[in-house]
Design an enzyme around this catalytic site. Structure first.
Site, PDB file in Angstrom:
ATOM      1  CD  GLU A 182      -2.756   1.463   2.538  1.00 40.78           C
ATOM      2  OE1 GLU A 182      -2.778   0.207   3.548  1.00 40.78           O
ATOM      3  OE2 GLU A 182      -3.890   1.860   2.208  1.00 40.78           O
TER       4      GLU A 182
ATOM      5  NE  ARG B 284       2.673  -9.028   9.590  1.00 41.14           N
ATOM      6  CZ  ARG B 284       3.296  -6.861   9.013  1.00 41.14           C
ATOM      7  NH1 ARG B 284       3.985  -6.567   9.528  1.00 41.14           N
ATOM      8  NH2 ARG B 284       2.031  -6.901   8.536  1.00 41.14           N
TER       9      ARG B 284
ATOM     10  CE  LYS C 154       2.767  -0.182   5.008  1.00 44.42           C
ATOM     11  NZ  LYS C 154       3.287   0.232   3.524  1.00 44.42           N
TER      12      LYS C 154
HETATM   13  P1  ATP Z   1      -0.021  -1.804   6.733  1.00 47.27           P
HETATM   14  O1  ATP Z   1      -0.854  -2.495   5.528  1.00 47.27           O
HETATM   15  O2  ATP Z   1      -0.021  -1.576   7.950  1.00 47.27           O
HETATM   16  O3  ATP Z   1       0.208  -0.397   6.483  1.00 47.27           O
HETATM   17  P2  ATP Z   1       1.961  -3.822   6.475  1.00 47.27           P
HETATM   18  O4  ATP Z   1       3.272  -3.443   6.160  1.00 47.27           O
HETATM   19  O5  ATP Z   1       1.078  -4.909   6.075  1.00 47.27           O
HETATM   20  O6  ATP Z   1       1.093  -2.337   6.316  1.00 47.27           O
HETATM   21  P3  ATP Z   1       1.522  -2.927   3.233  1.00 47.27           P
HETATM   22  O7  ATP Z   1       1.431  -2.834   2.076  1.00 47.27           O
HETATM   23  O8  ATP Z   1       0.149  -3.496   3.141  1.00 47.27           O
HETATM   24  O9  ATP Z   1       2.574  -2.632   4.291  1.00 47.27           O
HETATM   25  O10 ATP Z   1       2.274  -4.472   3.167  1.00 47.27           O
HETATM   26  C1  ATP Z   1       2.892  -5.132   1.857  1.00 47.27           C
HETATM   27  C2  ATP Z   1       3.473  -6.454   1.331  1.00 47.27           C
HETATM   28  O11 ATP Z   1       4.539  -6.778   2.466  1.00 47.27           O
HETATM   29  C3  ATP Z   1       2.055  -7.066   2.413  1.00 47.27           C
HETATM   30  O12 ATP Z   1       2.531  -8.748   1.583  1.00 47.27           O
HETATM   31  C4  ATP Z   1       2.350  -7.554   3.550  1.00 47.27           C
HETATM   32  O13 ATP Z   1       2.473  -8.464   4.116  1.00 47.27           O
HETATM   33  C5  ATP Z   1       4.263  -7.885   3.553  1.00 47.27           C
HETATM   34  N1  ATP Z   1       4.300  -7.056   4.706  1.00 47.27           N
HETATM   35  C6  ATP Z   1       4.594  -5.574   5.419  1.00 47.27           C
HETATM   36  N2  ATP Z   1       5.397  -6.213   6.534  1.00 47.27           N
HETATM   37  C7  ATP Z   1       5.606  -7.150   6.710  1.00 47.27           C
HETATM   38  C8  ATP Z   1       7.170  -8.136   7.749  1.00 47.27           C
HETATM   39  N3  ATP Z   1       7.510  -7.544   8.738  1.00 47.27           N
HETATM   40  N4  ATP Z   1       7.423  -9.225   6.760  1.00 47.27           N
HETATM   41  C9  ATP Z   1       6.921  -9.739   5.893  1.00 47.27           C
HETATM   42  N5  ATP Z   1       6.428  -8.949   4.889  1.00 47.27           N
HETATM   43  C10 ATP Z   1       5.749  -8.394   5.382  1.00 47.27           C
END
Ligand code: ATP
Ligand code: MG
Length: 563
Positions: free
Chosen positions: A35, A260, A270
């Site tokens: 995102e 994760r 984030k």
């Molecule tokens: P949010 O959704 O809270 O804004 P997010 O960290 O999930 O934060 P995204 O942009 O949705 O952000 O993440 C993109 C991809 O990266 C998703 O598929 C998510 O599952 C993966 N991702 C995010 N954080 C991690 C992490 N700490 N370890 C592994 N994969 C991650």
């Protein structure tokens, strides 16, 4: 083991089985779906390496798709940075760059289909009522009055929602699933909401926006994704992911969840990283203390080291915390092989070699990388006045201190043996400001002809030729292993490490680095790995410490093995 991705894991096992069963006509198609509401961090790198790595290893494809369904928090600045970071990590989406917002029209049509099938309805409960009707983990929810509306009425209302006839937040479109489901995500979740916010790509074209769960699975389906890999917190959403695809009877990717990445002394949310940036608690997203990819890049991490790190930590089905020392080990291992060695003195103490001619300079040969002969040698100047590290000298040394002390002889690397004769102090402060030493001309190159032994080899620079630089030393950004562990009324920022950045302003480095470009990495002998920061100018070079030389993780490992 594989070339680029991660070693064998349960996700690869699933894919292997699917291929054997000729599911998806033998294709493997993944996606990385960020995102654009922040910069990528090392947790995202795990997901990128996993998704692009699997596509690479199985001769498949991986899309980059921006999940841009929440215009209030998203921005093109983030879109651009994400693209840059994925490329920098070493992955390529070719022509497969997509945006969920490109699908808004099709998503709307799918929503219409759900309404027509009697599987979605317009609900006009207030947000408070919605919450109240939702029930709890132990109590079932209650059905919204809107549930009983006719398909015609729902179609009419939903079209008018799109047309902008209703105020923000007054109505939503909901999936008609099961208000008594033990899984709260299945209690008639919202599909569309009314929101008059300009979108960074579609402008003001839309005043209704699809919810993540709806948009995400359908976007996967439209792109022909075969394996939709996401993090564990979406496990509870999988029934909903499946429900939408089944209800519409369209291509059905398989959602697979993995743990994760979380690192100690680090935050990976984030929202929290954004707070650090917005409140000025760090110097931007690319502050070298940040776990963001641009921060790690500026610090001096190589893409190879981060990919290797992701390979090392593997992929599992249970959440766990990784020691940040594992990340540091990955850059050390990489730079040990590749970085040129140079000599730099961070906290200088002047040394005058009394028996060395005043007007003389010698060029001594130094090895660029003992791990790699092909990297050759260079010349370092030696002259009468030098700098050594302040803590390489002690006037009254304890037993185990083998470095320089009054009357003691040590080796200057690649140069000569020197012996300390006298300590000069500042008359007013009493501080040691200079050492008077003598050298043995017979020990050129650092070897003694008579087999005389010294117990220490020090690094040094020639005062007249050395370049004065700024060096920034970094420590963990947080003082606690778990930064979220705070006093009752404090937030995670109360655990910031006040000593996470230490700036040294009068460091000296050998002249061979003159003219090196920003991003060049070195090993400073005996000190660690360093990288030229973009703040460098023609007047002043600035170095970041990437990592110290000491490998705490290896030590821990050894201890464990001994047990
Ligand atoms: P949010 O959704 O809270 O804004 P997010 O960290 O999930 O934060 P995204 O942009 O949705 O952000 O993440 C993109 C991809 O990266 C998703 O598929 C998510 O599952 C993966 N991702 C995010 N954080 C991690 C992490 N700490 N370890 C592994 N994969 C991650
Ligand atoms: Mg997310």
């Amino acid at each position: 083991m594989t070339t680029e991705g991660v070693s064998s894991n349960f996700i690869r096992d699933i894919i292997d089985q699917d291929l054997q069963a000729n599911k998806n006509a033998g294709l493997v198609h993944t996606r990385f779906p960020p995102e654009p509401n922040g910069y990528l961090h090392v947790g995202h790198a795990k997901s990128i390496c996993l998704n692009f790595g699997i596509a690479f290893d199985y001769n498949g494809l991986c899309n980059l798709r921006f999940d841009d369904t929440n215009p209030t928090k998203e921005d093109t600045e983030y879109v651009d940075s994400i693209k840059e970071d994925v490329k920098w990590l070493g992955f390529d989406w070719d022509d497969r760059l997509f945006y969920a917002s490109d699908y808004f029209e099709q998503l709307y049509k799918y929503a219409i289909q759900l309404v027509e099938k009697g599987k979605a309805y317009v609900c006009d409960l207030t947000p408070e009522q919605m919450r109240e009707y939702r029930g709890t983990l132990t109590e079932p929810g209650r059905e919204s009055p809107g549930r009983e509306r006719s398909v015609e009425d729902n179609l009419d209302l939903f079209k008018r929602m799109r047309a902008g006839e209703f105020e923000d937040g007054t109505r939503v479109l909901r999936a008609k699933i099961d208000m008594a489901s033990p899984n709260l995500n299945m209690r008639d979740p919202i599909i569309y909401r009314i929101l008059r916010v300009e979108h960074h790509r579609t402008g003001n074209k839309w005043c209704i926006y699809p919810m993540y769960d709806f948009a995400h699975g359908l976007s996967d389906s439209m792109e022909g994704i075969t394996h939709s890999i996401c993090t564990l917190e979406f496990e509870n959403h999988r029934p909903l992911y499946d429900w939408f695809l089944d209800a519409l009877d369209i291509h059905h990717p398989q959602q697979i969840e993995f743990a994760r990445l979380s690192l100690n002394y680090t935050i990976m949310s984030k929202r929290k990283l954004l707070k650090l940036v917005e409140d000025g608690l760090v110097n931007g997203w690319d502050d070298p203390r940040m776990p963001t990819l641009c921060g790690l890049r500026r610090r001096g991490y190589t893409p190879e080291s981060i990919r290797n790190f992701c390979k090392m930590i593997g992929v599992a089905k249970v959440n766990s915390k990784i020691d940040i020392a594992v990340l540091e080990k990955s850059i050390r291992d990489d730079l040990n092989k590749r970085a040129s060695r140079v000599m730099a003195v961070l906290r200088p103490l002047k040394v005058v070699i009394e028996n060395y001619p005043e007007d003389q300079t010698e060029e001594l040969e130094a090895i660029n990388n003992p791990e790699d002969d092909s990297m050759g040698t260079r010349k370092v100047p030696f002259s009468r006045e030098l700098y050594i590290e302040r803590d390489d000298f002690m006037e009254d040394p304890p037993k185990k201190f083998f470095r320089l002390a009054p009357g003691r002889e040590v080796r200057l690397r690649y140069a000569y043996f020197i012996t300390c004769k006298e300590v000069i102090r500042d008359e007013n402060t009493g501080e040691i400001v200079e050492l008077r030493c003598v050298y043995d001309p017979q020990t050129k190159g650092g070897d003694s002809p008579d087999g005389r032994k010294v117990k220490a080899t020090l690094h040094w620079v020639a005062a007249a030729q050395a370049i004065k630089t700024e060096v920034r030393l970094y420590n963990h950004l947080f003082i606690k292993e778990n930064p979220e562990d705070t006093e009752a009324d404090a937030d995670f920022t109360s655990n910031l490490n006040p000593e996470s950045l230490e700036t040294l302003n009068s460091c000296w480095i050998e002249p061979s680095v003159a003219g090196a470009i920003e991003g060049t990495r070195y090993q400073f002998e005996r000190l660690g790995y360093f990288c030229i920061d973009p703040d460098s100018s023609a007047q002043k070079m600035v170095f970041n410490r990437i990592a110290s030389l000491r490998d705490t993780w290896a030590k821990v490992k050894k201890k464990e093995e001994k047990r």
